[in-house]
Write an enzyme that holds these catalytic residues in place. Structure first.
Site, PDB file in Angstrom:
ATOM      1  CD  GLU A  69      -2.619   1.543   0.146  1.00  8.58           C
ATOM      2  OE1 GLU A  69      -2.509   2.669  -0.380  1.00  8.58           O
ATOM      3  OE2 GLU A  69      -3.387   0.657  -0.281  1.00  8.58           O
ATOM      4  CG  ASP A 118      -7.157   5.719  -8.971  1.00 10.82           C
ATOM      5  OD1 ASP A 118      -7.955   5.925  -9.913  1.00 10.82           O
ATOM      6  OD2 ASP A 118      -6.699   6.616  -8.254  1.00 10.82           O
ATOM      7  CB  THR A 191     -12.019  -5.235  -0.550  1.00  9.70           C
ATOM      8  OG1 THR A 191     -12.986  -4.565  -1.372  1.00  9.70           O
ATOM      9  CG2 THR A 191     -11.231  -6.221  -1.408  1.00  9.70           C
ATOM     10  CD  GLU A 192     -11.284  -2.711   4.090  1.00  7.76           C
ATOM     11  OE1 GLU A 192     -10.580  -2.911   5.079  1.00  7.76           O
ATOM     12  OE2 GLU A 192     -10.904  -2.944   2.922  1.00  7.76           O
ATOM     13  CD  GLU A 194     -15.908  -8.357  -3.042  1.00  8.24           C
ATOM     14  OE1 GLU A 194     -16.486  -9.381  -3.450  1.00  8.24           O
ATOM     15  OE2 GLU A 194     -14.692  -8.310  -2.763  1.00  8.24           O
TER      16      GLU A 194
END
Length: 212
Positions: A69, A118, A191-192, A194
């Protein structure tokens, strides 16, 4: 979305070097030593707040996971999740995906995940998309032979672009789903993003492609 600055982020990362590896380029071709075993290594590029990679580490304890990240403030959020989970088969890197070949040796990684990257929708930013051919070349170099690249996104245009990019590069498309949650895949870890988008009825797209 702009991330709120965390003035204490550097202190947190310095205190948790077991979670977020400092000077990771020194560990190129030595990640098995960091984990203390020879289990396969799976890499998530763009870890976000860490829900996916922590969930995967819990679900697959015989696999080692590394999350990259770039944003320090988000890396801290992910590191807090890793700390709470107690998972020992998971570490994070606060690094840029452009430096992938400096972080990993050839054939060191078994699977790469691109989750809700992104989309960089403007044409002039095409080279920044993580499914652009220059990134694919980096992935191919660090992945073992016949390894998978797995992508999930809510962005239809990025998904269509990526399918073309994968095909043009020579990847074999093994699975293409235009509505992942209709598959009712019990192994899928969300994921968050998702969770957020799927709760609003937004289809989630997934592709599993293999380098030949």
């Amino acid at each position: 979305m702009r991330q709120r600055n965390k003035p204490w982020a550097d202190d947190f990362l310095n205190e948790h070097r077991d979670l977020v590896i400092v000077n990771p380029k020194e560990n190129k071709n030595k990640w098995k030593d960091i984990f203390g075993n020879t289990n396969p290594i799976h890499l998530e590029i763009g870890t976000g707040k860490g829900q996916f990679i922590v969930g995967m580490a819990k679900q697959y304890p015989a696999i080692n996971f590394i999350g990259i990240e770039m944003a320090k403030s988000i890396t801290v959020d992910a590191a807090q999740k890793v700390k709470e989970s107690g998972q020992e088969n998971l570490i994070l890197l606060n690094e840029n995906a452009n430096d992938l070949e400096e972080l990993f040796a050839e054939n060191e990684i078994s699977t790469i995940y691109l989750n809700f990257s992104d989309p960089w929708p403007k044409n002039r930013h095409e080279k920044r998309r993580l499914s652009y051919h220059t990134f694919l070349a980096k992935y191919e170099k660090v992945l073992k032979e016949n390894s998978e690249l797995i992508m999930k996104t809510d962005n239809r245009l990025l998904f269509e672009y990526s399918l073309v990019s994968f095909s043009n590069y020579g990847l074999k498309l093994e699975e293409v789903s235009l509505d992942l949650h209709q598959l009712d895949d019990p192994t899928n870890v969300m994921t968050e993003y998702e969770e957020k988008f799927s709760s609003k009825g937004q289809p989630i797209y997934r592709c599993q492609a293999k380098f030949r």
